[in-house]
Design a protein around this motif. Structure first.
Motif, PDB file in Angstrom:
ATOM      1  N   UNK A  75      20.260  21.722  -3.947  1.00 22.34           N
ATOM      2  CA  UNK A  75      20.681  21.744  -5.334  1.00 22.34           C
ATOM      3  C   UNK A  75      20.711  23.093  -6.003  1.00 22.34           C
ATOM      4  N   UNK A  76      20.091  23.171  -7.198  1.00 20.07           N
ATOM      5  CA  UNK A  76      20.195  24.373  -8.015  1.00 20.07           C
ATOM      6  C   UNK A  76      19.669  25.640  -7.327  1.00 20.07           C
ATOM      7  N   UNK A  77      18.604  25.532  -6.544  1.00 24.28           N
ATOM      8  CA  UNK A  77      18.082  26.727  -5.881  1.00 24.28           C
ATOM      9  C   UNK A  77      19.071  27.230  -4.835  1.00 24.28           C
ATOM     10  N   UNK A  78      19.704  26.341  -4.098  1.00 25.34           N
ATOM     11  CA  UNK A  78      20.715  26.764  -3.126  1.00 25.34           C
ATOM     12  C   UNK A  78      21.861  27.474  -3.834  1.00 25.34           C
ATOM     13  N   UNK A  79      22.288  26.928  -4.952  1.00 26.23           N
ATOM     14  CA  UNK A  79      23.362  27.566  -5.718  1.00 26.23           C
ATOM     15  C   UNK A  79      22.932  28.940  -6.212  1.00 26.23           C
ATOM     16  N   UNK A  80      21.684  29.072  -6.627  1.00 29.56           N
ATOM     17  CA  UNK A  80      21.178  30.338  -7.157  1.00 29.56           C
ATOM     18  C   UNK A  80      21.101  31.423  -6.084  1.00 29.56           C
ATOM     19  N   UNK A  81      20.825  31.042  -4.842  1.00 29.41           N
ATOM     20  CA  UNK A  81      20.706  32.051  -3.778  1.00 29.41           C
ATOM     21  C   UNK A  81      22.021  32.294  -3.046  1.00 29.41           C
ATOM     22  N   UNK A  82      23.037  31.488  -3.312  1.00 29.97           N
ATOM     23  CA  UNK A  82      24.283  31.552  -2.544  1.00 29.97           C
ATOM     24  C   UNK A  82      24.882  32.956  -2.509  1.00 29.97           C
ATOM     25  N   UNK A  83      24.882  33.661  -3.629  1.00 33.62           N
ATOM     26  CA  UNK A  83      25.475  35.006  -3.670  1.00 33.62           C
ATOM     27  C   UNK A  83      24.683  36.022  -2.859  1.00 33.62           C
ATOM     28  N   UNK A  84      23.440  35.710  -2.527  1.00 26.83           N
ATOM     29  CA  UNK A  84      22.569  36.638  -1.795  1.00 26.83           C
ATOM     30  C   UNK A  84      22.445  36.292  -0.314  1.00 26.83           C
ATOM     31  N   UNK A 102      12.618  36.746 -10.791  1.00 23.95           N
ATOM     32  CA  UNK A 102      12.350  35.347 -11.151  1.00 23.95           C
ATOM     33  C   UNK A 102      12.914  34.399 -10.085  1.00 23.95           C
ATOM     34  N   UNK A 103      14.060  34.732  -9.535  1.00 25.35           N
ATOM     35  CA  UNK A 103      14.632  33.927  -8.447  1.00 25.35           C
ATOM     36  C   UNK A 103      13.739  34.015  -7.212  1.00 25.35           C
ATOM     37  N   UNK A 104      13.237  35.197  -6.918  1.00 33.44           N
ATOM     38  CA  UNK A 104      12.338  35.357  -5.767  1.00 33.44           C
ATOM     39  C   UNK A 104      11.070  34.520  -5.997  1.00 33.44           C
ATOM     40  N   UNK A 105      10.581  34.466  -7.230  1.00 31.37           N
ATOM     41  CA  UNK A 105       9.440  33.591  -7.532  1.00 31.37           C
ATOM     42  C   UNK A 105       9.773  32.144  -7.177  1.00 31.37           C
TER      43      UNK A 105
END
Length: 124
Positions: A75-84, A102-105
């Motif tokens: 879900x949302x975490x996968x979407x948040x890391x997709x660009x990285x 904050x994403x790394x947290x």
């Protein structure tokens, strides 16, 4: 030429300031999020260990910080890391952009929750 680093402090001392500062910030956050985490150097990289097993590897490169052994998320975490996402299990955070601490947290928290869930399954 000095030998390979044996501690994260040694590793940081050999890095440019931007990389060392980013890794130190990640290090502080990992220690805050993960009770009992320990540090090691594995494969020449800073490694955070929990119960004598790795939780997270990270490395400094010329243009980015990389986190290793990062599984797919939901879900949302996968979407948040997709660009990285640089490879199946690698995230790269370029120095040309602010490091998303904050994403790394969130990533470290998810890794910890997955470890605890796996450990709980193995206890039964």
């Amino acid at each position: 030429m000095p030998g390979a680093p044996t501690t994260i402090d040694d590793y940081l001392a050999a890095q440019p300031t931007d990389a060392a500062d980013a890794i130190e910030e990640i290090r502080l956050r990992v220690h805050r999020i993960v009770p009992g985490v320990t540090e090691a150097i594995r494969y020449g990289m800073p490694t955070f260990m929990l119960d004598d097993r790795y939780l997270l590897y990270l490395g400094a490169w010329k243009h980015h910080i990389a986190l290793y052994s990062i599984p797919p998320f939901d879900g949302p975490l996968q979407n948040a890391v997709a660009d990285y996402r640089a490879a199946k299990d690698t995230l790269q955070f370029p120095f040309s952009r602010p490091i998303p601490f904050d994403l790394i947290d969130r990533i470290v928290t998810e890794l910890l929750e997955r470890r605890r869930a796996a450990d709980a399954r193995h206890e039964h």
